[in-house]
Design a protein around this motif. Structure first.
Motif, PDB file in Angstrom:
ATOM      1  N   TYR A 168      27.107   2.979  33.272  1.00  0.00           N
ATOM      2  CA  TYR A 168      26.716   4.245  32.651  1.00  0.00           C
ATOM      3  C   TYR A 168      25.700   3.945  31.552  1.00  0.00           C
ATOM      4  N   ALA A 169      24.972   4.977  31.126  1.00  0.00           N
ATOM      5  CA  ALA A 169      24.029   4.809  30.018  1.00  0.00           C
ATOM      6  C   ALA A 169      24.285   5.876  28.967  1.00  0.00           C
ATOM      7  N   LEU A 170      24.137   5.491  27.705  1.00  0.00           N
ATOM      8  CA  LEU A 170      24.201   6.409  26.572  1.00  0.00           C
ATOM      9  C   LEU A 170      22.985   6.132  25.707  1.00  0.00           C
ATOM     10  N   SER A 171      22.069   7.090  25.634  1.00  0.00           N
ATOM     11  CA  SER A 171      20.805   6.833  24.953  1.00  0.00           C
ATOM     12  C   SER A 171      20.365   8.034  24.133  1.00  0.00           C
ATOM     13  N   ASN A 172      19.881   7.769  22.921  1.00  0.00           N
ATOM     14  CA  ASN A 172      19.217   8.799  22.130  1.00  0.00           C
ATOM     15  C   ASN A 172      17.799   8.943  22.655  1.00  0.00           C
ATOM     16  N   THR A 173      17.469  10.102  23.196  1.00  0.00           N
ATOM     17  CA  THR A 173      16.160  10.288  23.797  1.00  0.00           C
ATOM     18  C   THR A 173      15.816  11.766  23.822  1.00  0.00           C
ATOM     19  N   ASN A 174      14.750  12.119  24.500  1.00  0.00           N
ATOM     20  CA  ASN A 174      14.237  13.488  24.478  1.00  0.00           C
ATOM     21  C   ASN A 174      13.644  13.826  25.838  1.00  0.00           C
ATOM     22  N   ASP A 175      13.358  15.102  26.035  1.00  0.00           N
ATOM     23  CA  ASP A 175      12.960  15.546  27.364  1.00  0.00           C
ATOM     24  C   ASP A 175      11.660  14.918  27.852  1.00  0.00           C
ATOM     25  N   ALA A 176      10.681  14.722  26.967  1.00  0.00           N
ATOM     26  CA  ALA A 176       9.416  14.113  27.398  1.00  0.00           C
ATOM     27  C   ALA A 176       9.640  12.683  27.878  1.00  0.00           C
ATOM     28  N   HIS A 177      10.429  11.933  27.132  1.00  0.00           N
ATOM     29  CA  HIS A 177      10.713  10.557  27.531  1.00  0.00           C
ATOM     30  C   HIS A 177      11.559  10.515  28.808  1.00  0.00           C
ATOM     31  N   ILE A 178      12.505  11.422  28.925  1.00  0.00           N
ATOM     32  CA  ILE A 178      13.347  11.454  30.128  1.00  0.00           C
ATOM     33  C   ILE A 178      12.491  11.673  31.372  1.00  0.00           C
ATOM     34  N   ALA A 179      11.570  12.617  31.300  1.00  0.00           N
ATOM     35  CA  ALA A 179      10.704  12.890  32.449  1.00  0.00           C
ATOM     36  C   ALA A 179       9.892  11.649  32.808  1.00  0.00           C
ATOM     37  N   HIS A 180       9.438  10.917  31.792  1.00  0.00           N
ATOM     38  CA  HIS A 180       8.620   9.729  32.029  1.00  0.00           C
ATOM     39  C   HIS A 180       9.434   8.587  32.624  1.00  0.00           C
ATOM     40  N   PHE A 181      10.549   8.220  31.963  1.00  0.00           N
ATOM     41  CA  PHE A 181      11.257   7.039  32.466  1.00  0.00           C
ATOM     42  C   PHE A 181      12.019   7.319  33.755  1.00  0.00           C
ATOM     43  N   SER A 182      12.357   8.585  34.003  1.00  0.00           N
ATOM     44  CA  SER A 182      13.028   8.905  35.268  1.00  0.00           C
ATOM     45  C   SER A 182      12.123   8.619  36.454  1.00  0.00           C
ATOM     46  N   GLU A 183      10.814   8.795  36.239  1.00  0.00           N
ATOM     47  CA  GLU A 183       9.843   8.527  37.304  1.00  0.00           C
ATOM     48  C   GLU A 183       9.459   7.056  37.363  1.00  0.00           C
ATOM     49  N   HIS A 184       9.157   6.463  36.210  1.00  0.00           N
ATOM     50  CA  HIS A 184       8.585   5.122  36.188  1.00  0.00           C
ATOM     51  C   HIS A 184       9.614   3.998  36.237  1.00  0.00           C
ATOM     52  N   TYR A 185      10.864   4.307  35.941  1.00  0.00           N
ATOM     53  CA  TYR A 185      11.893   3.259  35.922  1.00  0.00           C
ATOM     54  C   TYR A 185      13.079   3.616  36.820  1.00  0.00           C
ATOM     55  N   ALA A 186      12.796   4.382  37.862  1.00  0.00           N
ATOM     56  CA  ALA A 186      13.858   4.792  38.789  1.00  0.00           C
ATOM     57  C   ALA A 186      14.543   3.593  39.417  1.00  0.00           C
ATOM     58  N   HIS A 187      13.804   2.497  39.593  1.00  0.00           N
ATOM     59  CA  HIS A 187      14.376   1.299  40.229  1.00  0.00           C
ATOM     60  C   HIS A 187      15.455   0.667  39.350  1.00  0.00           C
ATOM     61  N   LEU A 188      15.421   0.933  38.047  1.00  0.00           N
ATOM     62  CA  LEU A 188      16.472   0.450  37.152  1.00  0.00           C
ATOM     63  C   LEU A 188      17.598   1.475  37.030  1.00  0.00           C
ATOM     64  N   LEU A 189      17.240   2.740  36.931  1.00  0.00           N
ATOM     65  CA  LEU A 189      18.221   3.794  36.700  1.00  0.00           C
ATOM     66  C   LEU A 189      19.136   4.021  37.903  1.00  0.00           C
ATOM     67  N   VAL A 190      18.685   3.583  39.073  1.00  0.00           N
ATOM     68  CA  VAL A 190      19.489   3.783  40.275  1.00  0.00           C
ATOM     69  C   VAL A 190      20.840   3.078  40.181  1.00  0.00           C
ATOM     70  N   HIS A 191      20.951   2.077  39.312  1.00  0.00           N
ATOM     71  CA  HIS A 191      22.202   1.336  39.192  1.00  0.00           C
ATOM     72  C   HIS A 191      23.267   2.099  38.393  1.00  0.00           C
ATOM     73  N   PHE A 192      22.861   3.166  37.699  1.00  0.00           N
ATOM     74  CA  PHE A 192      23.803   3.858  36.824  1.00  0.00           C
ATOM     75  C   PHE A 192      24.472   5.031  37.528  1.00  0.00           C
ATOM     76  N   ARG A 193      25.781   5.109  37.361  1.00  0.00           N
ATOM     77  CA  ARG A 193      26.537   6.205  37.956  1.00  0.00           C
ATOM     78  C   ARG A 193      26.214   7.526  37.251  1.00  0.00           C
ATOM     79  N   GLU A 194      26.010   7.466  35.934  1.00  0.00           N
ATOM     80  CA  GLU A 194      25.676   8.678  35.170  1.00  0.00           C
ATOM     81  C   GLU A 194      24.928   8.276  33.908  1.00  0.00           C
ATOM     82  N   LEU A 195      23.959   9.123  33.516  1.00  0.00           N
ATOM     83  CA  LEU A 195      23.201   8.918  32.291  1.00  0.00           C
ATOM     84  C   LEU A 195      23.619   9.970  31.268  1.00  0.00           C
TER      85      LEU A 195
END
Length: 209
Positions: free
Chosen positions: A113-140
């Motif tokens: 799981y991930a717990l991160s202080n972040t914001n909508d602009a960053h979420i939109a960016h890293f969800s696209e560019h780092y999907a290969h890492l985020l796929v390992h997490f059951r929930e963000l």
């Protein structure tokens, strides 16, 4: 205080994203905004953080447009929202060196799981560019989506409840001492991450092949 880890001691792994999974550098944003860096780029972020709008943006209480208006006012900028967004997302450098195989390794044995202080602009960016890492997490669990930020107690309580296991059965990885200390106060095991080697050492101690 040092966290003691042993095989079979945990049921879930909880990761911060910034500087644990994804590397970033505030100076990149300030350079993109053509802000004079001086000797201490972090001083600029302190000025932003002192503005309540920043924290409210990270907990989903204000819009991106309202946040960028506050940025313009605080830093004396005349950039458009699009230019500010591009600079804001320029903060990301890439994945933390060595983290990708460690996430893949850990996910074979425990839910991540991930717990991160972040914001909508960053979420939109890293969800696209780092999907290969985020796929390992059951929930963000992202602050602007859950309305809660670390190191506030409510953020940890919310995540522990959603994961559904006892806090002492969760290992939390974060790069900031204040977040680590808060997690330990709430019963989680916690590892202060300075590089991916700290994550690797924890996985070794947990006996994850």
């Amino acid at each position: 205080m040092t966290t003691s880890l042993a095989p079979g001691a945990v049921d879930a792994l909880l990761f911060d994203l910034g500087r644990v999974v994804i590397d970033f550098d505030l100076a990149r944003t300030l350079k993109a905004w053509a802000v004079e860096l001086g000797t201490d780029p972090s001083a600029m972020m302190k000025r932003l953080a002192a503005n309540d709008t920043f924290h409210r943006y990270e907990t989903g209480q204000v819009t991106e447009a309202e946040f960028f208006a506050a940025v313009r006012d605080t830093l004396g900028l005349k950039l458009s929202d699009d230019a500010l967004r591009d600079g804001w997302n320029a903060i990301f450098i890439g994945e933390m060196p060595g983290i990708a195989p460690l996430l893949a390794r850990a996910a074979q044995h425990l839910p991540l799981y991930a717990l991160s202080n972040t914001n909508d602009a960053h979420i939109a960016h890293f969800s696209e560019h780092y999907a290969h890492l985020l796929v390992h997490f059951r929930e963000l669990f992202l602050s602007s989506r859950i309305g809660l930020r670390k190191p506030n107690a409510e953020a940890y309580d919310h995540v522990v409840k959603q994961i559904g296991v006892r806090p002492e059965r969760i290992v939390f990885f974060d790069d900031l001492a204040e977040n680590i200390e808060a997690a330990r106060r709430h019963g989680l095991k916690a590892v202060h991450v300075r590089s991916s080697a700290d994550v690797a050492q924890a996985l070794d101690q947990l006996g994850l092949p």
